[in-house]
Design an enzyme around this catalytic site. Structure first.
Site, short mmCIF file in Angstrom:
data_model
loop_
_atom_site.label_atom_id
_atom_site.label_comp_id
_atom_site.label_asym_id
_atom_site.label_seq_id
_atom_site.Cartn_x
_atom_site.Cartn_y
_atom_site.Cartn_z
N SER A 13 0.72 -1.15 -0.03
CA SER A 13 -0.06 0.06 0.00
C SER A 13 0.88 1.29 -0.02
CB SER A 13 -1.22 -0.19 1.28
OG SER A 13 -2.16 -0.79 0.93
N LYS B 165 0.28 3.93 -2.70
CA LYS B 165 -0.90 5.07 -2.44
C LYS B 165 -0.42 6.35 -2.22
CE LYS B 165 -4.12 1.21 -1.06
NZ LYS B 165 -4.30 0.68 0.17
N SER C 293 -6.16 3.60 4.23
CA SER C 293 -5.70 2.54 3.20
C SER C 293 -6.74 2.12 2.27
CB SER C 293 -4.80 1.57 3.82
OG SER C 293 -3.97 1.14 2.93
N LYS D 61 2.67 6.02 6.30
CA LYS D 61 1.64 4.93 5.60
C LYS D 61 2.36 3.56 5.73
CE LYS D 61 -1.50 3.84 2.89
NZ LYS D 61 -1.50 2.52 3.65
#
Length: 389
Positions: free
Chosen positions: A61, A64, A116, A225
């Site tokens: 992820s 992103k 997320s 993140k």
């Protein structure tokens, strides 16, 4: 015999240099569990630590981060996005969008970065470029041409596993640093809690990043993140500041969730303790042989507190190295045109002195010719007049 002796000297020098660099590399190893790791200065992009930094790995992820800055720069944050059935069907973490639900672009970016949401990521991609495949092509072009990364290839906006979806710790750190310059991205990247009102649920979404959330406290954490897939394992991107430095840490492929947080703390400890900023003032001269170079404006660089070496090559590229031979940063300087030598100035003056009489003489000759021509014309006119009478 001289050639053989010279060859031996060069060989010894090369071997010594190689051994020195290996020693420097070994001396700088940190006890990290993650297979890939990079620590950059968030403002100067100076490389403070790297482990398998250019090895291609799966980001999960952390993808992103790239999707978010691409969407912020390309889209209108206030525009309304209609969620498709394809977005709703995404696996993994979601913000539980409904098909046909209409959501502002900025809210989708928030849901994607903070919670997320894989569904939010696909909704963003389809809004920006029509479909996921076209989005991926556009994103890859954007990352290469706008940010300058060369070892990244994404096939989707959310990081769900694909063999052709990869990046490196270095590329991710550079993408993050680029994104941080945008105030909207920096705000969302650092958000811990957000009230979420959607068709299917009303809740408070929380960041998954345990250091940012405060579950694993570390002073100065400003954003982060998380990422995980079975193939990528644990991944993490984090930013922090101590009032003097701002740092960006990326770790990839940790086996255990807590390992990525421990590694990040180790990296930050190392960076905040060992590095500082310095300003190179505008106009300071650096020499390479007979050439001189200078910065056109004041430049902030990152230095090792234990000492540094500054060298510039024939193209004016300034390298800042620590005492272990590690290149921290490179800065392009401007070439300074050499001043004319005194002999050249004397020759120029002599040439001007020689040319001045010639110019004067030519001017006088020209005036005499014009005067003579005028006199002849007057005489001819007088003759014609006298004949007429």
């Amino acid at each position: 015999m001289k050639n053989i002796f010279l060859y031996l000297i060069v060989t010894v020098f090369v071997l010594f240099s190689f051994q020195y660099n290996v020693f420097a590399e070994e001396a700088r190893q940190l006890d990290l569990k993650s297979e890939g790791a990079v620590l950059l200065d968030s403002e100067t992009n100076a490389i403070l630590y790297a482990k398998n930094a250019d090895e291609k790995m799966y980001p999960a992820s952390l993808t992103k981060i790239a999707t978010a800055i691409y969407a912020i720069e390309k889209g209108n944050l206030d525009s309304i996005v209609t969620v498709s059935a394809n977005a709703v069907r995404q696996d993994g973490t979601r913000v539980y969008l409904n098909e046909g639900e209409q959501v502002p672009l900025k809210k989708l970016i928030q849901g994607m970065l903070i919670n997320s949401g894989n569904d939010a990521a696909v909704a963003i991609a389809e809004y920006l470029d029509g479909d996921v495949k076209t989005f991926a092509e556009s994103l890859n072009s954007y990352l290469k041409n706008k940010i300058g990364v060369t070892n990244t290839h994404f096939t989707n906006p959310n990081g769900l596993h694909d063999e052709n979806h990869y990046t490196t710790a270095m590329d991710l750190a550079l993408i993050t640093n680029y994104a941080l310059k945008n105030p909207t991205f920096a705000e969302i990247f650092g958000t811990k809690v957000l009230d979420w009102q959607g068709q299917s649920w009303s809740t408070r979404i929380l960041t998954h990043h345990r250091m940012l959330k405060g579950e694993l406290p570390y002073p100065g954490i400003s954003g982060g993140k998380t990422g995980y897939t079975t193939e990528a394992k644990q991944t993490l991107a984090t930013t922090a500041g101590n009032g003097n430095l701002k740092l960006t840490a990326v770790v990839l492929k940790s086996d255990l969730k807590n390992d990525k947080y421990k590694d990040t703390a180790v990296l930050f400890d190392y960076g905040f303790k060992g590095y500082q900023h310095e300003t190179i003032n505008q106009g300071v001269i650096f020499k390479s042989g007979n050439k001189e170079f200078y910065p056109e404006s004041d430049i902030v660089i990152t230095e090792d507190v234990s000492g540094n070496i500054k060298t510039v090559n024939d193209e004016g590229l300034l390298s800042i190295e620590n005492n272990n031979g590690q290149v921290l940063q490179k800065v392009q300087l401007k070439y300074k045109d050499p001043p004319k030598s005194k002999s050249a100035e004397i020759k120029s003056k002599k040439a001007n002195k020689k040319e001045s009489p010639l110019i004067l003489l030519n001017t006088l000759i020209g005036l005499l010719l014009i005067t003579g021509a005028g006199t002849l014309i007057q005489r001819q006119r007088r003759r014609k007049v006298s004949r007429y009478y």
